[in-house]
Design a protein around this motif. Structure first.
Motif, PDB file in Angstrom:
ATOM      1  N   SER A  11      40.668  22.473  60.429  1.00  0.00           N
ATOM      2  CA  SER A  11      39.260  22.542  60.041  1.00  0.00           C
ATOM      3  C   SER A  11      39.071  21.552  58.876  1.00  0.00           C
ATOM      4  O   SER A  11      39.696  20.492  58.858  1.00  0.00           O
ATOM      5  CB  SER A  11      38.935  23.996  59.689  1.00  0.00           C
ATOM      6  OG  SER A  11      37.588  24.153  59.360  1.00  0.00           O
ATOM      7  N   ASP A  32      45.312  23.568  65.781  1.00  0.00           N
ATOM      8  CA  ASP A  32      44.144  24.331  65.326  1.00  0.00           C
ATOM      9  C   ASP A  32      43.706  25.380  66.333  1.00  0.00           C
ATOM     10  O   ASP A  32      43.540  25.096  67.521  1.00  0.00           O
ATOM     11  CB  ASP A  32      42.968  23.401  65.033  1.00  0.00           C
ATOM     12  CG  ASP A  32      41.816  24.152  64.399  1.00  0.00           C
ATOM     13  OD1 ASP A  32      42.059  24.917  63.447  1.00  0.00           O
ATOM     14  OD2 ASP A  32      40.672  23.986  64.849  1.00  0.00           O
ATOM     15  N   GLU A  35      39.031  28.654  64.765  1.00  0.00           N
ATOM     16  CA  GLU A  35      38.358  29.859  64.247  1.00  0.00           C
ATOM     17  C   GLU A  35      38.038  29.679  62.762  1.00  0.00           C
ATOM     18  O   GLU A  35      38.530  30.450  61.919  1.00  0.00           O
ATOM     19  CB  GLU A  35      39.255  31.098  64.426  1.00  0.00           C
ATOM     20  CG  GLU A  35      39.421  31.567  65.844  1.00  0.00           C
ATOM     21  CD  GLU A  35      38.150  32.212  66.386  1.00  0.00           C
ATOM     22  OE1 GLU A  35      37.406  32.826  65.610  1.00  0.00           O
ATOM     23  OE2 GLU A  35      37.896  32.070  67.602  1.00  0.00           O
ATOM     24  N   HIS A  45      25.479  24.291  53.291  1.00  0.00           N
ATOM     25  CA  HIS A  45      24.788  23.621  52.178  1.00  0.00           C
ATOM     26  C   HIS A  45      25.759  23.204  51.078  1.00  0.00           C
ATOM     27  O   HIS A  45      26.895  23.638  51.032  1.00  0.00           O
ATOM     28  CB  HIS A  45      23.726  24.564  51.594  1.00  0.00           C
ATOM     29  CG  HIS A  45      22.587  24.784  52.531  1.00  0.00           C
ATOM     30  ND1 HIS A  45      21.557  23.885  52.690  1.00  0.00           N
ATOM     31  CD2 HIS A  45      22.338  25.787  53.399  1.00  0.00           C
ATOM     32  CE1 HIS A  45      20.710  24.331  53.607  1.00  0.00           C
ATOM     33  NE2 HIS A  45      21.166  25.482  54.060  1.00  0.00           N
ATOM     34  N   ASP A 267      40.988  26.838  51.795  1.00  0.00           N
ATOM     35  CA  ASP A 267      40.710  28.223  51.407  1.00  0.00           C
ATOM     36  C   ASP A 267      41.960  29.074  51.219  1.00  0.00           C
ATOM     37  O   ASP A 267      41.950  30.016  50.429  1.00  0.00           O
ATOM     38  CB  ASP A 267      39.863  28.916  52.493  1.00  0.00           C
ATOM     39  CG  ASP A 267      38.369  28.690  52.294  1.00  0.00           C
ATOM     40  OD1 ASP A 267      37.998  27.846  51.462  1.00  0.00           O
ATOM     41  OD2 ASP A 267      37.585  29.363  52.982  1.00  0.00           O
ATOM     42  N   LEU A 275      33.045  23.428  50.735  1.00  0.00           N
ATOM     43  CA  LEU A 275      33.570  22.292  51.507  1.00  0.00           C
ATOM     44  C   LEU A 275      34.031  21.136  50.631  1.00  0.00           C
ATOM     45  O   LEU A 275      35.041  20.493  50.926  1.00  0.00           O
ATOM     46  CB  LEU A 275      32.509  21.807  52.506  1.00  0.00           C
ATOM     47  CG  LEU A 275      32.143  22.817  53.601  1.00  0.00           C
ATOM     48  CD1 LEU A 275      31.052  22.260  54.502  1.00  0.00           C
ATOM     49  CD2 LEU A 275      33.367  23.191  54.427  1.00  0.00           C
TER      50      LEU A 275
HETATM   51  C1  LIG Z   1      30.274  32.680  55.970  1.00  0.00           C
HETATM   52  C2  LIG Z   1      30.629  31.464  55.161  1.00  0.00           C
HETATM   53  C3  LIG Z   1      29.666  30.500  54.894  1.00  0.00           C
HETATM   54  C4  LIG Z   1      30.001  29.375  54.154  1.00  0.00           C
HETATM   55  N1  LIG Z   1      29.026  28.457  53.840  1.00  0.00           N
HETATM   56  C5  LIG Z   1      29.364  27.386  53.115  1.00  0.00           C
HETATM   57  C6  LIG Z   1      28.370  26.407  52.770  1.00  0.00           C
HETATM   58  O1  LIG Z   1      27.184  26.538  53.108  1.00  0.00           O
HETATM   59  N2  LIG Z   1      28.759  25.334  52.027  1.00  0.00           N
HETATM   60  C7  LIG Z   1      30.068  25.172  51.605  1.00  0.00           C
HETATM   61  O2  LIG Z   1      30.353  24.172  50.936  1.00  0.00           O
HETATM   62  N3  LIG Z   1      31.014  26.076  51.926  1.00  0.00           N
HETATM   63  C8  LIG Z   1      30.691  27.165  52.661  1.00  0.00           C
HETATM   64  N4  LIG Z   1      31.636  28.089  52.966  1.00  0.00           N
HETATM   65  C9  LIG Z   1      33.039  27.830  52.581  1.00  0.00           C
HETATM   66  C10 LIG Z   1      33.700  26.913  53.610  1.00  0.00           C
HETATM   67  O3  LIG Z   1      33.283  27.254  54.910  1.00  0.00           O
HETATM   68  C11 LIG Z   1      35.205  27.048  53.479  1.00  0.00           C
HETATM   69  O4  LIG Z   1      35.557  26.715  52.156  1.00  0.00           O
HETATM   70  C12 LIG Z   1      35.900  26.114  54.466  1.00  0.00           C
HETATM   71  O5  LIG Z   1      35.574  26.432  55.799  1.00  0.00           O
HETATM   72  C13 LIG Z   1      37.409  26.230  54.274  1.00  0.00           C
HETATM   73  O6  LIG Z   1      38.030  25.257  55.081  1.00  0.00           O
HETATM   74  P1  LIG Z   1      39.534  25.453  55.527  1.00  0.00           P
HETATM   75  O7  LIG Z   1      39.835  24.275  56.359  1.00  0.00           O
HETATM   76  O8  LIG Z   1      40.379  25.760  54.358  1.00  0.00           O
HETATM   77  O9  LIG Z   1      39.523  26.798  56.409  1.00  0.00           O
HETATM   78  P2  LIG Z   1      38.659  27.178  57.678  1.00  0.00           P
HETATM   79  O10 LIG Z   1      37.447  26.331  57.786  1.00  0.00           O
HETATM   80  O11 LIG Z   1      38.484  28.651  57.660  1.00  0.00           O
HETATM   81  O12 LIG Z   1      39.602  26.778  58.898  1.00  0.00           O
HETATM   82  C14 LIG Z   1      40.904  27.257  59.044  1.00  0.00           C
HETATM   83  C15 LIG Z   1      41.362  26.795  60.425  1.00  0.00           C
HETATM   84  O13 LIG Z   1      42.748  27.101  60.570  1.00  0.00           O
HETATM   85  C16 LIG Z   1      42.935  27.674  61.855  1.00  0.00           C
HETATM   86  N5  LIG Z   1      44.142  28.500  61.850  1.00  0.00           N
HETATM   87  C17 LIG Z   1      44.432  29.587  61.102  1.00  0.00           C
HETATM   88  N6  LIG Z   1      45.641  30.066  61.395  1.00  0.00           N
HETATM   89  C18 LIG Z   1      46.139  29.266  62.371  1.00  0.00           C
HETATM   90  C19 LIG Z   1      47.339  29.265  63.118  1.00  0.00           C
HETATM   91  N7  LIG Z   1      48.293  30.183  62.915  1.00  0.00           N
HETATM   92  N8  LIG Z   1      47.508  28.294  64.055  1.00  0.00           N
HETATM   93  C20 LIG Z   1      46.554  27.358  64.284  1.00  0.00           C
HETATM   94  N9  LIG Z   1      45.379  27.315  63.599  1.00  0.00           N
HETATM   95  C21 LIG Z   1      45.190  28.267  62.664  1.00  0.00           C
HETATM   96  C22 LIG Z   1      41.666  28.481  62.095  1.00  0.00           C
HETATM   97  O14 LIG Z   1      41.493  28.792  63.468  1.00  0.00           O
HETATM   98  C23 LIG Z   1      40.621  27.531  61.545  1.00  0.00           C
HETATM   99  O15 LIG Z   1      40.159  26.620  62.522  1.00  0.00           O
HETATM  100  C24 LIG Z   1      31.317  29.212  53.695  1.00  0.00           C
HETATM  101  C25 LIG Z   1      32.302  30.179  53.982  1.00  0.00           C
HETATM  102  C26 LIG Z   1      31.970  31.299  54.711  1.00  0.00           C
HETATM  103  C27 LIG Z   1      33.025  32.340  54.996  1.00  0.00           C
END
Ligand SMILES: Cc1cc2nc3c(=O)[nH]c(=O)nc-3n(C[C@H](O)[C@H](O)[C@H](O)COP(=O)(O)OP(=O)(O)OC[C@H]3O[C@@H](n4cnc5c(N)ncnc54)[C@H](O)[C@@H]3O)c2cc1C
Length: 298
Positions: A11, A32, A35, A45, A267, A275
């Motif tokens: 992600s 990935d 999810e 935003h 995260d 983001l």
């Molecule tokens: C409801 C909500 C609304 C939000 N709105 C905003 C916003 O408006 N603006 C903003 O700046 N931030 C927003 N955020 C925060 C932002 O979405 C997160 O900070 C960001 O998505 C984190 O990115 P990431 O890549 O760390 O994790 P994620 O985006 O959660 O992605 C993690 C990825 O890892 C994959 N994964 C996990 N375990 C495994 C595994 N074992 N094997 C393969 N794949 C795996 C998952 O399927 C997923 O695709 C929001 C968060 C939430 C919960």
């Protein structure tokens, strides 16, 4: 060895790291499970050049940019185990595929578990929100509430009352606020309701009323919620790195975990879930992984 780096989680954090590593001509595999935590959010935003865009559009554009780099491969699937080997790491997928790499980056995000109240899951990310910086402006001056108690409710209400003067704290049971906090909140016209919440009435995820056990209802536009967070898989046990007391992966400023060769970004390493911060951590992890590979080979 199949790859220089395997990134689990493709992600925002994982793709950001893949971009930097791809531009450094590293052979990278991104795994990935598709999810992301914000998948139910209609509009994202507070991320420059993408303010108000759909999250799926941002990640699709990011994936297309990253896959322009020929050394980056992307597979859809779930990694179920990761092991340290003599040469590096081996990763098994649910579909029985198996890959090896010199370094490993976890960008697996966090799992959010909401209080088990009827209607809340359907409102999550639409009108049940977690962050004023992400979604507060869109409901400013509306009637909103916090489903929180104690210290967290007090701290969050300071932030939210900047945008919403009509603010209620739903402690959903006996208030754990101190007398001093309660007096301060009352002085700011913030209402505290201790009645048990049994339902969030909504239309397609847009909140209409909170229903209490005593039958009373409170009309609301949005509810701020603090979900319980957990890691998606027990990679800490499999790879032997530490989590913090807050259940996030312990990393240093270079996004290195406490296990050699294992990095983490996004995260899964921070409660500042936004983001801009998450993509920056992916870049930092990638730069540091590349630096470590260079120093091993130079
Ligand atoms: C409801 C909500 C609304 C939000 N709105 C905003 C916003 O408006 N603006 C903003 O700046 N931030 C927003 N955020 C925060 C932002 O979405 C997160 O900070 C960001 O998505 C984190 O990115 P990431 O890549 O760390 O994790 P994620 O985006 O959660 O992605 C993690 C990825 O890892 C994959 N994964 C996990 N375990 C495994 C595994 N074992 N094997 C393969 N794949 C795996 C998952 O399927 C997923 O695709 C929001 C968060 C939430 C919960």
């Amino acid at each position: 060895m199949d790859f220089d780096v395997i990134i689990i989680g493709g992600s925002y954090a994982g793709l950001s790291a893949a971009l930097t590593l791809g531009r450094s001509t590293r052979n990278v595999l991104v795994i990935d499970a598709s999810e992301p935590c914000n998948k139910q959010t209609p509009h994202s935003h507070n991320f420059l050049t993408h303010d108000g865009d759909r999250p799926a559009d941002i990640s699709a554009a990011a994936k297309a940019e990253v896959l322009k780099y020929p050394t980056v491969k992307f597979v859809e699937g779930k990694a179920i185990s990761a092991k340290q080997t003599e040469q590096g790491f081996s990763v098994d997928l649910e579909n029985s595929e198996h890959f090896t790499s010199r370094k490993l980056l976890l960008a697996t995000g966090l799992k959010d578990t909401l209080p088990d109240i009827k209607g809340l899951a359907a409102c999550w990310a639409i009108s049940a929100i977690h962050c004023p910086y992400c979604h507060g402006f869109e409901v400013k001056n509306e009637k909103v509430a916090l489903l929180m108690n104690g210290e967290h409710a007090f701290e969050m209400s300071k932030n939210i009352q900047l945008l919403n003067k009509d603010l209620t704290i739903l402690t959903n049971g006996k208030s754990e606020l101190t007398d001093v906090q309660t007096e301060k909140l009352r002085s700011k016209s913030i209402t505290i309701v201790e009645d048990e919440v049994v339902e969030f009435e909504h239309r397609d995820g847009y909140l209409e009323n909170v229903v209490f056990k005593n039958g009373k209802k409170l009309a609301l536009k949005a509810i701020y919620v603090k979900p319980e967070i957990t890691q998606h898989l027990n990679f800490d046990k499999q790879l032997g790195f530490e989590l913090t007391d807050l259940k996030i992966i312990k990393v240093n400023e270079q996004q290195q975990t406490t296990a050699k060769g294992v990095y983490a970004a996004g995260d899964c390493t921070t409660l500042f879930r936004s983001l801009s911060i998450i993509t920056a951590s992916g870049t930092m992890a990638a730069v540091m992984i590349n630096k470590e590979l260079i120093s091993e080979d130079f």
